[in-house]
Write a protein that holds these residues in place. Structure first.
Motif, PDB file in Angstrom:
ATOM      1  N   GLN A 107     -21.174  -5.039 -35.960  1.00 29.53           N
ATOM      2  CA  GLN A 107     -20.985  -3.989 -36.955  1.00 29.53           C
ATOM      3  C   GLN A 107     -19.957  -2.959 -36.505  1.00 29.53           C
ATOM      4  O   GLN A 107     -19.189  -2.444 -37.324  1.00 29.53           O
ATOM      5  N   THR A 269     -20.926  -3.331 -44.395  1.00 21.42           N
ATOM      6  CA  THR A 269     -22.358  -3.459 -44.135  1.00 21.42           C
ATOM      7  C   THR A 269     -22.835  -4.825 -44.612  1.00 21.42           C
ATOM      8  O   THR A 269     -22.805  -5.123 -45.801  1.00 21.42           O
ATOM      9  N   ARG A 271     -25.954  -7.703 -44.708  1.00 20.36           N
ATOM     10  CA  ARG A 271     -27.406  -7.806 -44.631  1.00 20.36           C
ATOM     11  C   ARG A 271     -27.812  -9.144 -44.042  1.00 20.36           C
ATOM     12  O   ARG A 271     -27.076 -10.133 -44.132  1.00 20.36           O
ATOM     13  N   PHE A 272     -29.022  -9.198 -43.457  1.00 24.23           N
ATOM     14  CA  PHE A 272     -29.523 -10.462 -42.925  1.00 24.23           C
ATOM     15  C   PHE A 272     -29.673 -11.499 -44.029  1.00 24.23           C
ATOM     16  O   PHE A 272     -29.606 -12.698 -43.764  1.00 24.23           O
ATOM     17  N   ILE A 418     -19.521 -12.956 -42.801  1.00 28.75           N
ATOM     18  CA  ILE A 418     -20.716 -12.705 -41.991  1.00 28.75           C
ATOM     19  C   ILE A 418     -20.383 -12.587 -40.505  1.00 28.75           C
ATOM     20  O   ILE A 418     -21.295 -12.549 -39.675  1.00 28.75           O
ATOM     21  N   LEU A 421     -22.209  -9.600 -38.404  1.00 26.43           N
ATOM     22  CA  LEU A 421     -23.642  -9.756 -38.168  1.00 26.43           C
ATOM     23  C   LEU A 421     -23.941 -11.047 -37.424  1.00 26.43           C
ATOM     24  O   LEU A 421     -24.722 -11.061 -36.464  1.00 26.43           O
ATOM     25  N   SER A 424     -22.998 -10.803 -33.846  1.00 26.17           N
ATOM     26  CA  SER A 424     -23.980 -10.010 -33.103  1.00 26.17           C
ATOM     27  C   SER A 424     -25.210 -10.844 -32.757  1.00 26.17           C
ATOM     28  O   SER A 424     -25.728 -10.774 -31.636  1.00 26.17           O
TER      29      SER A 424
END
Length: 487
Positions: A107, A269, A271-272, A418, A421, A424
């Motif tokens: 992020q 941002t 999201r999962f 993606i 995320l 990460s």
């Protein structure tokens, strides 16, 4: 309407890069004849290589942090009166900090850019080394080690992604492998300097890579793909032009990247829930799988505790042997850097995993057989030498493929939407596996050296099957072509 116009009208919600150098590069492209400054960067490989050499200071810091605990254990424990468990906690806290850094890395890199992320990572590393160098008790040691780990966690994700995004397709493998080569150089430097420097001086020397990295970041362009994703098209084209050379026609590459980002959401941002999309499952599984298997093969356990392994094998000068292993690792990783764009990723991964399995099997058999012969017999010495040869061959095999290539493939195959995320998550999985192996290796070796290496052998055999079935060949493909193949 341009991106800047949108911002000025209050309608742009995207972020500018943390270290903004787009205007400087645009000026350079228009005035390239002034003082002959552009001659240095007319050749795309020279320009990209300069960028890689600067960001490679981050992985050198990574390696130096990993290697610091090995040569300093006895002196540091004696000076600060640390127990074995306290020093073990000190060594493992870098992994804990790296897990926290890994969670934030994607992020941060998406929000403020790749260069800004590296700047953020450098600061806690410097503070951490200073805390260790001035430590008077274990509290400062622990705080410094956690801060170092946090910075390393960010570096471990950001550097391979940045290199993959700036490198031309025919050089991406070799330049991407330079990430792991720099890590091995950092480890070897920690081992080598640890022979001559006190643990406090060694900690001060650990500051140098980041002290050089910070000003260096102001002289390299931001990732053009990140700039394109953020809608900064002027800066995107300027960055790509300086990376490819002012005499190079970048029209085709510009159009390809624009088509790729056209279908990608600009929001930073993620999201999962985005990871549940079916077409993302395979690249995510491959990226996480390779980074987890890289650690479960036990290489970090072998490297971190190589001194102990050599002592149990009967090698008297174990510290010198550890430095030798570090040098061998650097050489083998350099060979991989040269081979990866010639032979391809898959074949090197398969050869590497198979070589590790054979080497670990030799070590396991040697340790098993040592238990059945007398310590003063010639066979005992032969088995000791055999175990050392097996460990060295395992390190060489690891460095040829499973060391550098999982990070390279992760940076190549994760979809742009993606990547923050998912990167990460993959980096976190790698660091958690590293922490697990580092913590359990001494216990497993105390239980049974032969049994420990047998378990690692099984993991390597599974890795061969995993690569053969699931991992695609990415050699010679642009990042956009790789993403299209998963669709």
């Amino acid at each position: 309407m341009s991106f800047r116009d949108e911002v000025e009208d209050g309608r742009g919600d995207l972020r500018k890069p943390f270290l903004h150098t787009g205007s400087w590069y645009r000026m350079g492209s228009r005035q390239s004849s002034i003082m002959g400054s552009s001659q240095v960067i007319r050749d795309s490989s020279i320009s990209v290589l300069a960028c890689v050499l600067i960001v490679a200071l981050g992985p050198i810091q990574f390696g130096f942090t990993s290697g610091y605990s090995s040569p300093t254990q006895s002196a540091l424990s004696k000076d600060l009166d640390l127990t074995v468990s306290q020093f073990s906690l000190f060594g493992s806290l870098s992994n804990v900090g790296a897990m926290v850094g890994a969670i934030a890395s994607g992020q941060i890199a998406e929000y403020i850019g790749r260069k800004g992320s590296l700047m953020i990572a450098a600061i806690p590393n410097i503070i951490g080394w200073l805390a260790i160098s001035f430590a008077r008790d274990f509290s400062f040691l622990y705080m410094g080690r956690l801060l170092e780990g946090f910075g390393v966690g960010i570096i471990s994700y950001t550097v391979p992604v940045y290199i993959a995004e700036i490198a031309p397709q025919n050089l991406r493998g070799g330049l991407g492998s330079a990430n792991q080569l720099s890590v091995t150089i950092g480890i070897m430097l920690a081992y080598l300097l640890g022979l001559f420097c006190s643990w406090r001086v060694l900690a001060v020397l650990g500051i140098l890579p980041c002290l050089i990295l910070i000003p260096g970041l102001f002289f390299i362009p931001e990732s053009p793909r990140w700039l394109a994703k953020m809608g900064m098209m002027d800066d995107f084209e300027a960055s790509l032009q300086v990376l490819r050379g002012f005499d190079t026609d970048i029209t085709l590459e510009v159009n390809e990247i624009k088509r790729s980002v056209a279908s990608t959401s600009r929001r930073t941002t993620i999201r999962f829930a985005d990871l549940k999309v079916r077409r993302y499952w395979l690249p995510l599984m491959i990226g996480i799988g390779l980074l987890v298997l890289q650690q479960l093969a036990g290489t970090n356990g072998v490297i971190f505790y190589s001194t102990t392994i050599f002592e149990s094998a009967g090698i008297s000068s174990s510290n010198a042997a550890t430095v030798g292993v570090g040098a061998i690792q650097v050489f083998a990783t350099a060979v991989s850097t040269w081979l990866v764009d010639r032979t391809g990723r898959r074949i090197l991964l398969i050869v590497s995993s198979f070589g590790m399995a054979l080497s670990l099997l030799v070590v396991a058999i040697a340790f098993f057989l040592k238990g059945f012969v007398a310590e003063d017999s010639s066979l005992y010495g032969i088995f000791g030498i055999l175990s050392v040869v097996g460990v060295v061959c395992m390190i060489v095999s690891f460095s040829l493929g499973m060391g550098p290539i999982p990070w390279l493939i992760m940076s190549e195959i994760l979809p742009p939407k993606i990547k923050g995320l998912a990167g990460s998550v993959a980096t976190l999985a790698n660091w958690f596996s590293s922490w697990l192996i580092t913590m359990t290796a001494p216990l497993l070796l105390a239980w049974s050296s032969g049994g420990t290496f047998s378990l690692y052998t099984v993991v390597c055999i599974f890795t061969v099957a995993f690569v053969a079935i699931w991992v695609p060949e990415t050699k010679g493909k642009t990042l956009e072509e790789i993403q299209h193949s998963f669709r």
